[in-house]
Write a protein that holds these residues in place. Structure first.
Motif, PDB file in Angstrom:
ATOM      1  N   PRO A  83      37.773  33.627  30.637  1.00 45.28           N
ATOM      2  CA  PRO A  83      38.510  34.689  29.957  1.00 45.28           C
ATOM      3  C   PRO A  83      37.953  36.082  30.283  1.00 45.28           C
ATOM      4  O   PRO A  83      38.714  37.032  30.434  1.00 45.28           O
ATOM      5  N   GLU A  84      36.631  36.203  30.423  1.00 47.71           N
ATOM      6  CA  GLU A  84      36.010  37.494  30.736  1.00 47.71           C
ATOM      7  C   GLU A  84      36.452  37.981  32.114  1.00 47.71           C
ATOM      8  O   GLU A  84      36.786  39.156  32.286  1.00 47.71           O
ATOM      9  N   GLU A  85      36.440  37.082  33.097  1.00 44.46           N
ATOM     10  CA  GLU A  85      36.849  37.456  34.455  1.00 44.46           C
ATOM     11  C   GLU A  85      38.344  37.787  34.494  1.00 44.46           C
ATOM     12  O   GLU A  85      38.763  38.731  35.164  1.00 44.46           O
ATOM     13  N   LEU A  86      39.124  37.018  33.764  1.00 43.66           N
ATOM     14  CA  LEU A  86      40.569  37.255  33.704  1.00 43.66           C
ATOM     15  C   LEU A  86      40.846  38.642  33.123  1.00 43.66           C
ATOM     16  O   LEU A  86      41.637  39.411  33.678  1.00 43.66           O
ATOM     17  N   ARG A  87      40.166  38.975  32.020  1.00 44.78           N
ATOM     18  CA  ARG A  87      40.361  40.291  31.411  1.00 44.78           C
ATOM     19  C   ARG A  87      39.947  41.396  32.386  1.00 44.78           C
ATOM     20  O   ARG A  87      40.621  42.412  32.510  1.00 44.78           O
ATOM     21  N   ALA A  88      38.846  41.182  33.107  1.00 47.31           N
ATOM     22  CA  ALA A  88      38.375  42.178  34.074  1.00 47.31           C
ATOM     23  C   ALA A  88      39.386  42.382  35.198  1.00 47.31           C
ATOM     24  O   ALA A  88      39.681  43.521  35.595  1.00 47.31           O
ATOM     25  N   LYS A  89      39.937  41.294  35.737  1.00 43.53           N
ATOM     26  CA  LYS A  89      40.930  41.386  36.817  1.00 43.53           C
ATOM     27  C   LYS A  89      42.199  42.086  36.309  1.00 43.53           C
ATOM     28  O   LYS A  89      42.769  42.930  36.996  1.00 43.53           O
ATOM     29  N   LEU A  90      42.617  41.725  35.127  1.00 41.99           N
ATOM     30  CA  LEU A  90      43.804  42.319  34.516  1.00 41.99           C
ATOM     31  C   LEU A  90      43.581  43.811  34.265  1.00 41.99           C
ATOM     32  O   LEU A  90      44.434  44.646  34.600  1.00 41.99           O
ATOM     33  N   SER A  91      42.427  44.140  33.718  1.00 40.79           N
ATOM     34  CA  SER A  91      42.100  45.532  33.435  1.00 40.79           C
ATOM     35  C   SER A  91      42.094  46.366  34.710  1.00 40.79           C
ATOM     36  O   SER A  91      42.638  47.473  34.748  1.00 40.79           O
ATOM     37  N   SER A  92      41.517  45.830  35.750  1.00 43.81           N
ATOM     38  CA  SER A  92      41.470  46.519  37.036  1.00 43.81           C
ATOM     39  C   SER A  92      42.885  46.771  37.575  1.00 43.81           C
ATOM     40  O   SER A  92      43.218  47.881  37.997  1.00 43.81           O
ATOM     41  N   ALA A  93      43.715  45.731  37.536  1.00 45.33           N
ATOM     42  CA  ALA A  93      45.095  45.843  38.033  1.00 45.33           C
ATOM     43  C   ALA A  93      45.885  46.891  37.243  1.00 45.33           C
ATOM     44  O   ALA A  93      46.605  47.717  37.822  1.00 45.33           O
ATOM     45  N   VAL A  94      45.741  46.873  35.932  1.00 51.89           N
ATOM     46  CA  VAL A  94      46.488  47.811  35.087  1.00 51.89           C
ATOM     47  C   VAL A  94      45.995  49.238  35.315  1.00 51.89           C
ATOM     48  O   VAL A  94      46.799  50.162  35.454  1.00 51.89           O
ATOM     49  N   ASN A  95      44.677  49.437  35.391  1.00 47.94           N
ATOM     50  CA  ASN A  95      44.132  50.781  35.618  1.00 47.94           C
ATOM     51  C   ASN A  95      44.573  51.350  36.960  1.00 47.94           C
ATOM     52  O   ASN A  95      44.954  52.523  37.044  1.00 47.94           O
ATOM     53  N   LEU A  96      44.539  50.536  37.997  1.00 51.40           N
ATOM     54  CA  LEU A  96      44.991  50.983  39.316  1.00 51.40           C
ATOM     55  C   LEU A  96      46.465  51.371  39.282  1.00 51.40           C
ATOM     56  O   LEU A  96      46.875  52.371  39.861  1.00 51.40           O
ATOM     57  N   ARG A  97      47.256  50.567  38.596  1.00 49.30           N
ATOM     58  CA  ARG A  97      48.694  50.824  38.510  1.00 49.30           C
ATOM     59  C   ARG A  97      48.991  52.099  37.717  1.00 49.30           C
ATOM     60  O   ARG A  97      49.850  52.892  38.110  1.00 49.30           O
ATOM     61  N   VAL A  98      48.273  52.311  36.627  1.00 46.49           N
ATOM     62  CA  VAL A  98      48.463  53.536  35.836  1.00 46.49           C
ATOM     63  C   VAL A  98      48.136  54.754  36.692  1.00 46.49           C
ATOM     64  O   VAL A  98      48.896  55.727  36.717  1.00 46.49           O
ATOM     65  N   ASP A  99      47.019  54.701  37.422  1.00 41.61           N
ATOM     66  CA  ASP A  99      46.641  55.810  38.306  1.00 41.61           C
ATOM     67  C   ASP A  99      47.726  56.076  39.347  1.00 41.61           C
ATOM     68  O   ASP A  99      48.101  57.221  39.592  1.00 41.61           O
ATOM     69  N   GLU A 100      48.219  54.995  39.951  1.00 42.56           N
ATOM     70  CA  GLU A 100      49.259  55.106  40.978  1.00 42.56           C
ATOM     71  C   GLU A 100      50.529  55.740  40.398  1.00 42.56           C
ATOM     72  O   GLU A 100      51.108  56.655  40.994  1.00 42.56           O
ATOM     73  N   LEU A 101      50.950  55.254  39.246  1.00 39.06           N
ATOM     74  CA  LEU A 101      52.166  55.777  38.612  1.00 39.06           C
ATOM     75  C   LEU A 101      52.006  57.240  38.196  1.00 39.06           C
ATOM     76  O   LEU A 101      52.942  58.027  38.314  1.00 39.06           O
TER      77      LEU A 101
END
Length: 108
Positions: A83-101
């Motif tokens: 769950p910790e790794e999943l949250r980290a991967k998800l957090s990374s993906a969302v942060n990158l996407r927010v920056d891009e948008l």
């Protein structure tokens, strides 16, 4: 306009409500993708796993109109990771996407 629309702040009834388990709300809500990115860092990793496995995040990202993020999260479902790794991967993906948008929205 599509980027700005994806980043918009939603009314409470369209916000994402995080749960510990079915029927056990955490009392944490995100009304925008940016807020989601911030909140995600602090939620219990088991909550992130629950929502990924149920497809809840995908549904919310789809409602926001973000096919890219929807697909990225779908790819995490069913993976045998903590769950910790999943949250980290998800957090990374969302942060990158927010920056891009944000960059796209600002360039218009």
């Amino acid at each position: 306009d599509e980027a700005a629309n994806t980043l918009r702040t939603l009314p409470l009834d369209k916000a994402f409500h995080f749960y510990r388990e079915i029927g056990q709300p955490l009392g944490v809500t995100a009304k925008s993708l940016g807020e989601f990115a911030t909140v995600l860092k602090g939620i219990d990793p088991s909550s992130a796993k629950l929502h990924v496995e149920r497809g809840d995040f995908e549904g919310w990202f789809k409602m926001l109109g973000d096919k890219s993020l929807t697909g990225q999260v779908a790819a995490l479902r069913g993976k045998n990771i903590s769950p910790e790794e999943l949250r980290a991967k998800l957090s990374s993906a969302v942060n990158l996407r927010v920056d891009e948008l944000q960059k796209i929205a600002e360039s218009r």
